[in-house]
Structures are given as C-alpha cells and as structure tokens.
Design a protein around this motif. Structure first.
Motif, PDB file in Angstrom:
ATOM      1  N   UNK A  16      13.414  -4.213   2.378  1.00 15.15           N
ATOM      2  CA  UNK A  16      12.167  -4.549   3.082  1.00 15.15           C
ATOM      3  C   UNK A  16      10.958  -4.221   2.207  1.00 15.15           C
ATOM      4  N   UNK A  17      10.995  -3.053   1.591  1.00 11.29           N
ATOM      5  CA  UNK A  17       9.908  -2.641   0.702  1.00 11.29           C
ATOM      6  C   UNK A  17       9.682  -3.700  -0.377  1.00 11.29           C
ATOM      7  N   UNK A  18      10.766  -4.130  -1.002  1.00 14.95           N
ATOM      8  CA  UNK A  18      10.659  -5.133  -2.070  1.00 14.95           C
ATOM      9  C   UNK A  18      10.134  -6.458  -1.524  1.00 14.95           C
ATOM     10  N   UNK A  19      10.559  -6.793  -0.334  1.00 17.61           N
ATOM     11  CA  UNK A  19      10.137  -8.053   0.265  1.00 17.61           C
ATOM     12  C   UNK A  19       8.628  -8.034   0.541  1.00 17.61           C
ATOM     13  N   UNK A  20       8.163  -6.911   1.087  1.00 18.14           N
ATOM     14  CA  UNK A  20       6.719  -6.779   1.338  1.00 18.14           C
ATOM     15  C   UNK A  20       5.962  -6.899   0.011  1.00 18.14           C
ATOM     16  N   UNK A  21       6.486  -6.193  -0.990  1.00 15.61           N
ATOM     17  CA  UNK A  21       5.852  -6.217  -2.308  1.00 15.61           C
ATOM     18  C   UNK A  21       5.796  -7.645  -2.859  1.00 15.61           C
ATOM     19  N   UNK A  22       6.953  -8.323  -2.865  1.00 13.51           N
ATOM     20  CA  UNK A  22       7.034  -9.635  -3.507  1.00 13.51           C
ATOM     21  C   UNK A  22       6.180 -10.669  -2.770  1.00 13.51           C
TER      22      UNK A  22
END
Ligand SMILES: Nc1ncnc2c1ncn2[C@@H]1O[C@H](COP(=O)(O)OP(=O)(O)OP(=O)(O)O)[C@@H](O)[C@H]1O
Ligand SMILES: [Mg+2]
Lengths: 214, 262
Positions: A16-22
């Motif tokens: 989720x963290x990566x998804x928010x970032x990307x």
C-alpha cells in the motif's frame, strides 16, 4: 507470531505504501508542471489565483489536508465522497503537485533568456525550444531538489494512517494488540531500503547528466 | 540592388525612444560595422533585424522582398516570422551555445528540425540528414574546429565557443550574418582567433553586420562604417571617411575617446 509472519504482514502494508507513493508521483509530476505554467502565466488573474492556491496547499499540514478530503464531504453530504485510499491519493497528489510546481518554476525561470533567443534566431518554434533546448537543462537543475521532495514523499505516505488506510505503519500497529511492539520499529528497515534505492537511482541520473554544465 | 534595405526603423521601450528612424542599405558581400557609445541602440537595431524585437515603425527588405513591414506586422503568422528570420543569422556576445549538445549537434539541431517540417520520403530525408551533417563538418573545418566535433561547450575555451556559435549561425545559410560584439566576452588573447574567422568569411563574400568596439578590426574588415549616437545614424561612410575625416563632432569625440583607451 514469528518473524516471517510479521514480515509477510508488513509487506502487504508496504505494498500500500508503495502504491500511494507511485500513484502520487505519476499524477503529481505532470500536474505540477501544469500548475507551474499557471503560476508563470502572463494572464495575471490566473497567475495570482495559482499562487494563492499553492500558498494554501503548502501552508497547511498534509495530515490536515488528508483529513479534510476524507471527512469534510462526509459532514457536508452525509457520505464520504471518496474511499479512504483515494482520499489519500487526492490529497497527496494536490499537495505534492504544488511542491513540484514551485521546483519546476524555479528551474524554468533559472534558464537564461539568451538560451530561448539563441533558439529563436535559429528559427525554432516555441515548443521546440522548450523540449529540445530548455527541458534537459531544467531537469539537470531541479534533480537535487526533486530527489529531496520525492524522498520526503516516501515518509509522508505514513500519514495515510490517520484515516486508517492499511499502509505499513498501520499494519505494524495491529501487532500491538498481540503485545508485539518491535514490528513498529521494524518498519524503519523497509523505509530505509526504499529510500536507499531511490538515493542510488537519483545518483545515477545525476551522473548521467554530469556530462554538461548548465 | 542592395541585398538589405532598411527604412525608417523606430523602436521605443516604454517612454524611451531607442531607435529614432534608421535607414540604410547593404550590398551583397559587403561588411558593415556599427560603432557607437554604450546605449546608442546598436544591439537593439540588430535585435530588430533578427525579429527578437518588433520595430514600432519601418520596413526591412532582403533581396527586394519585403520581409517586415511594421504596418502589417501584427498579421504575420509565427511560421512566416520564423521563415523570414532565417534570412539573418545572429552571433551573440555570450555565445549562447546549447550546453547539453556537443559541437556537431549544436550545428545540426536547427537544420534537422527543419527537415522534419518538410514532407519528405524516408529516402530523401536520409539524404538531407547526411547533407546537413556533411555541411556542418565543413563549417567546423572553416572555423578551425574539425577536431572538436564531439566536444561539449563546457570543454571549450571562449574563443572556441564563439567560433562554434559562428558555425552554428552559418549552418542555416543566412543571407546576412550579424554579430553583436562577438569578442567582448573574451580574454584579449582569444579575440584574434574569432576576428580571423570573421575576416575569412569576408574573403568568402559573406554579407555581415558587425557591432564592435574593436576599431582596428572595423577599419580593416569593413566596407562601410556606421556610427550611431542616441538612436540615430550620426554618420556613415567608408572606413577612411569615418576614421580619418569624420564630419560630425560627435563622431570625432567618440573616436578620440576610443583611441585614447588603447
Ligand atoms: N528590453 C529593454 N527594455 C527597456 N529598455 C531597453 C531594453 N533594451 C534596451 N533598452 C535601452 O535601450 C537603449 C539602447 O540599448 P542597446 O542595448 O541597443 O545599446 P547598445 O548600443 O547596444 O549599447 P552597448 O554598447 O552598451 O551594448 C539603452 O538605453 C537601454 O537601456
Ligand atoms: Mg549592445
């Protein structure tokens, strides 16, 4: 609960963290350019309006903006406008686009007028001048401030927790109910690796653009 | 008929009148040097010829063709302006090379972009591109920089950069090449190599307009000297007329001051 179980859980939060970032990055990078052109517009009302907007967005804590996007429509219409995850994305994209726009603007305005004029006397069009001459020089100049901002974004994703989006910190907190506190501190490793990779990547780009001075 | 004819060019910035009615003509293959004290409007005149500024009034003709007329200028499309400005080349005081391109690419960038605008078959396009590169290499040879084709501007001395800038302007084969104080930003020991290139161009019959503070150079290379003062052409004539027998007291005073400094 063992180390691997915890790691597996944290990884799902990290996703989720990566998804928010990307998503934030992919949407805010171009939107920032639009806002930058707005604030540099020769049409004064547009430029003032954009500057006030940027001032507000940069002047209010991001955490508050996330809460506003998620909760305020709920108060007004009785139901939230956006699911939690997308409320986070909306708030992040607007916030980061404003920060990026200021970096873009600084970069674009730092290119001397003579580069444009050199292109003009060679018969280039305005867009050829921007894309073929100015852009790469701007990219070189903004690389350092942009990498700073993007690394900050990695850590800001933790703010999604405030409206209960299951990013990595939130996942780690779930273990506290089982009497486990160390997963919370363990999340730092994920952030450090992520930021480490980004640092290497930006270093690589900087090297790539080292061949000229601008 | 003169290659370049300029009629009644005026230009103001706000309330300051910088050009107050400029008329002159220039024959093909001739070199015109413009001298005059700081603020007299020399740069502004060159910028008007290169469409970096739009004159308030006046007409510019090249080869008998009216390429600018202030009374109809607003109606010109951007593409027409771009076409017309290629009649002129401009070499800046500060070189203004494109830092991210090597020397060869600095020369070929604009010509290659123009090819894309034409409707050519892939075969024709390939030929044109080869021709552009060939021409660029010849130009580098002419300015004595054949061995620097794949250098970047930051790897060159000021004099070398300015010679690249001259070659870059020539790559579009302008009818008239303009220079705005091409050696003012250079260390004294580097001015010679740039002035030599301009002299060589003169011997190849390139039509040129040179704004300069190098009086000896102006005398040697020019067919005509224009002395500007306060936005008007105070005096114009052969180097002998201007340097040896100036008629206007302003010219006289300017020359005295210039030669005192050396
Ligand atoms: N964009 C501008 N806006 C306002 N004033 C200008 C502008 N460009 C030039 N001027 C003014 O016009 C006048 C003539 O300037 P110009 O640069 O043409 O002089 P010059 O003869 O080239 O001087 P120098 O020898 O110092 O290069 C100066 O007083 C200058 O301040
Ligand atoms: Mg000047």
């Amino acid at each position: 609960m063992g180390f691997w179980d915890v790691t597996k859980n944290l990884l799902s939060g990290f996703e989720q963290t990566c998804l928010i970032f990307a998503l934030t990055l992919v949407l805010a990078l171009p939107l920032g350019l639009v806002i930058a052109f707005g604030s540099m517009s020769k049409f004064k009302p547009l430029s003032y309006l954009t500057k006030v907007f940027v001032w507000i967005i940069r002047g209010v804590p991001l955490m508050l903006q996330v809460m506003i996007v998620f909760y305020v429509p709920g108060f007004l219409f009785g139901t939230p406008l956006l699911p939690r995850f997308w409320a986070v994305i909306a708030a992040f994209v607007i916030n980061y686009a404003c920060y990026f726009s200021e970096i873009y603007r600084g970069g674009i305005e730092s290119i001397s007028k003579s580069q444009y004029e050199a292109g003009e006397v060679l018969g280039l069009t305005k867009s050829q001048i921007f894309f073929k001459i100015v852009l790469l020089q701007v990219i070189k100049r903004i690389l350092a401030p942009m990498s700073n901002e993007i690394i900050t974004l990695v850590k800001d994703t933790a703010l999604a927790r405030i409206i209960l989006v299951a990013e990595i910190i939130k996942e780690a907190e779930n273990f506290i109910a089982y009497g486990l506190v160390w997963p919370l501190f363990y999340t730092a490793v994920f952030y450090l690796i992520f930021v480490g990779v980004l640092t290497l990547l930006f270093g690589f780009f900087e090297k790539k653009l080292d061949y000229f001075k601008a | 008929m003169a290659l370049l004819e300029v009629f009644g060019i005026t230009k103001s910035f706000g309330k300051t009148k910088v050009l107050k009615g400029i008329n002159f003509s220039l024959e093909k293959g001739n070199v015109l040097s413009i001298i005059g004290s700081s603020g007299s409007g020399k740069t502004t005149l060159l910028r008007c010829l290169n469409f970096l500024e739009t004159p308030d009034t006046g007409i510019i003709c090249v080869d008998g063709e009216k390429i600018f007329d202030a009374s109809t200028a607003k109606k010109l499309k951007e593409s027409e302006i771009r076409q017309n400005r290629l009649r002129f080349g401009l070499v800046f005081q500060s070189f203004n090379l494109f830092p991210q391109y090597n020397v060869l690419d600095n020369l070929t960038l604009a010509p290659k972009l123009r090819i894309n605008e034409k409707n050519l078959s892939p075969e024709e396009k390939k030929q044109e591109l080869e021709h552009i590169t060939q021409h660029a290499l010849e130009l580098l040879n002419r300015v004595g920089l054949s061995d620097k084709a794949d250098f970047y501007p930051c790897q060159l001395s000021g004099g070398q950069q300015q010679r690249v800038a001259i070659a870059r302007a020539l790559a579009l084969s302008p009818d008239i090449l303009c220079f705005d104080e091409p050696t003012s930003a250079l260390d004294p020991e580097l001015t010679g190599e740039v002035l030599k290139v301009i002299k060589d161009l003169k011997s190849e019959n390139t039509t040129m307009i040179v704004v300069t503070h190098e009086m000896d150079f102006a005398r040697n290379v020019s067919d005509t000297i224009m002395f500007m003062a306060d936005g008007v052409i105070e005096e114009m004539g052969t180097p002998e007329q201007i340097f040896d027998h100036p008629q206007s007291p302003k010219t006289h005073a300017f020359l005295n001051k210039s030669f005192e400094n050396f």
